[in-house]
Design a protein around this motif. Structure first.
Motif, PDB file in Angstrom:
ATOM      1  N   LEU A   1       0.837  -1.198   0.000  1.00 46.90           N
ATOM      2  CA  LEU A   1       0.000   0.000   0.000  1.00 46.90           C
ATOM      3  C   LEU A   1       0.871   1.248   0.000  1.00 46.90           C
ATOM      4  O   LEU A   1       0.569   2.215  -0.704  1.00 46.90           O
ATOM      5  N   GLY A   2       1.951   1.216   0.757  1.00 53.34           N
ATOM      6  CA  GLY A   2       2.887   2.344   0.756  1.00 53.34           C
ATOM      7  C   GLY A   2       3.452   2.608  -0.628  1.00 53.34           C
ATOM      8  O   GLY A   2       3.581   3.757  -1.043  1.00 53.34           O
ATOM      9  N   ASN A   3       3.767   1.547  -1.348  1.00 56.02           N
ATOM     10  CA  ASN A   3       4.273   1.704  -2.716  1.00 56.02           C
ATOM     11  C   ASN A   3       3.205   2.260  -3.658  1.00 56.02           C
ATOM     12  O   ASN A   3       3.532   2.889  -4.664  1.00 56.02           O
ATOM     13  N   ALA A   4       1.940   2.026  -3.339  1.00 56.38           N
ATOM     14  CA  ALA A   4       0.843   2.485  -4.193  1.00 56.38           C
ATOM     15  C   ALA A   4       0.321   3.869  -3.795  1.00 56.38           C
ATOM     16  O   ALA A   4      -0.565   4.401  -4.466  1.00 56.38           O
ATOM     17  N   LEU A   5       0.868   4.464  -2.743  1.00 60.42           N
ATOM     18  CA  LEU A   5       0.361   5.750  -2.269  1.00 60.42           C
ATOM     19  C   LEU A   5       0.340   6.853  -3.333  1.00 60.42           C
ATOM     20  O   LEU A   5      -0.597   7.648  -3.357  1.00 60.42           O
ATOM     21  N   PRO A   6       1.332   6.928  -4.235  1.00 63.82           N
ATOM     22  CA  PRO A   6       1.230   7.971  -5.264  1.00 63.82           C
ATOM     23  C   PRO A   6      -0.039   7.858  -6.120  1.00 63.82           C
ATOM     24  O   PRO A   6      -0.529   8.857  -6.634  1.00 63.82           O
ATOM     25  N   GLU A   7      -0.578   6.661  -6.242  1.00 66.31           N
ATOM     26  CA  GLU A   7      -1.832   6.483  -6.971  1.00 66.31           C
ATOM     27  C   GLU A   7      -3.041   6.682  -6.053  1.00 66.31           C
ATOM     28  O   GLU A   7      -4.080   7.191  -6.483  1.00 66.31           O
ATOM     29  N   VAL A   8      -2.915   6.265  -4.796  1.00 69.92           N
ATOM     30  CA  VAL A   8      -4.042   6.268  -3.870  1.00 69.92           C
ATOM     31  C   VAL A   8      -4.373   7.677  -3.368  1.00 69.92           C
ATOM     32  O   VAL A   8      -5.552   8.065  -3.336  1.00 69.92           O
ATOM     33  N   VAL A   9      -3.372   8.439  -2.992  1.00 69.97           N
ATOM     34  CA  VAL A   9      -3.605   9.742  -2.353  1.00 69.97           C
ATOM     35  C   VAL A   9      -4.465  10.678  -3.211  1.00 69.97           C
ATOM     36  O   VAL A   9      -5.436  11.247  -2.703  1.00 69.97           O
ATOM     37  N   PRO A  10      -4.180  10.874  -4.492  1.00 70.39           N
ATOM     38  CA  PRO A  10      -5.040  11.783  -5.262  1.00 70.39           C
ATOM     39  C   PRO A  10      -6.506  11.331  -5.328  1.00 70.39           C
ATOM     40  O   PRO A  10      -7.420  12.157  -5.302  1.00 70.39           O
ATOM     41  N   GLU A  11      -6.720  10.047  -5.385  1.00 71.66           N
ATOM     42  CA  GLU A  11      -8.082   9.508  -5.467  1.00 71.66           C
ATOM     43  C   GLU A  11      -8.827   9.699  -4.135  1.00 71.66           C
ATOM     44  O   GLU A  11     -10.002  10.071  -4.125  1.00 71.66           O
ATOM     45  N   VAL A  12      -8.137   9.457  -3.045  1.00 73.53           N
ATOM     46  CA  VAL A  12      -8.766   9.548  -1.725  1.00 73.53           C
ATOM     47  C   VAL A  12      -8.949  11.006  -1.305  1.00 73.53           C
ATOM     48  O   VAL A  12      -9.917  11.342  -0.623  1.00 73.53           O
ATOM     49  N   THR A  13      -8.066  11.875  -1.746  1.00 70.74           N
ATOM     50  CA  THR A  13      -8.143  13.285  -1.384  1.00 70.74           C
ATOM     51  C   THR A  13      -9.474  13.894  -1.809  1.00 70.74           C
ATOM     52  O   THR A  13     -10.063  14.692  -1.072  1.00 70.74           O
ATOM     53  N   ALA A  14      -9.957  13.511  -2.957  1.00 68.83           N
ATOM     54  CA  ALA A  14     -11.246  14.032  -3.434  1.00 68.83           C
ATOM     55  C   ALA A  14     -12.375  13.648  -2.486  1.00 68.83           C
ATOM     56  O   ALA A  14     -13.354  14.396  -2.349  1.00 68.83           O
TER      57      ALA A  14
END
Length: 166
Positions: free
Chosen positions: A148-161
């Protein structure tokens, strides 16, 4: 009895026999791989009994047949959509099935679930669906924190919304 015929007449309580069939013969030979879209379609059904039976089977496959991970992930979208069902039993079964898929998938495969989860996060989706999608992401933190840490660059923008949604 083949999996195809079991899925055709699927009812609550059929899960153990289907899981055993998949464990015994594998995903391809048992017929699960070729019929997974039928199962996903039944999971999205408006008929509560059919949806509950399908979602319960998906959960049982996710927990009891590790070889089926590659195909049960196809059902995640249906599980997330059913989180907004009017029937509480369907909602509970959908939540259990979605979390079972996310918690039992190989940690190195979590990135393959992210596009499905992200597709359920837009504001246009019902809040129950978005909440379950976020819980799925949360479950990766418990099961596969490094991945999940490795995927954070993809996850953060999606979750931020989702943080600005009131």
């Amino acid at each position: 009895m083949s999996i195809e015929s079991k899925l055709e007449k699927l009812s609550l309580g059929d899960e153990p026999s289907v899981v055993e069939e998949v464990k015994k013969n594998g995903v391809e030979k048992s017929g699960l791989a070729s019929n997974i879209h039928v199962l996903a379609g039944k999971a999205e059904s408006k008929d509560d009994d059919e949806a509950i039976a399908s979602l319960t089977l998906i959960k049982a496959l996710a927990e009891g047949a590790p070889d089926a991970q590659a195909v049960t992930k196809i059902c995640l979208s249906a599980c997330l959509e059913q989180a907004a069902a009017k029937n509480k039993a369907v909602t509970t079964a959908a939540t259990d099935a979605a979390l079972a898929i996310c918690q039992n998938i190989n940690p190195f495969a979590i990135k393959s679930l992210l596009p499905v989860i992200f597709s359920k996060l837009p504001v246009e989706k019902k809040w129950q669906t978005r909440e379950l999608a976020l819980k799925c992401i949360e479950s990766f933190g418990e099961r596969a924190p490094k991945q999940l840490g490795n995927a954070l660059p993809e996850v953060v923008p999606e979750v931020t919304a989702c943080m600005w949604d009131t």
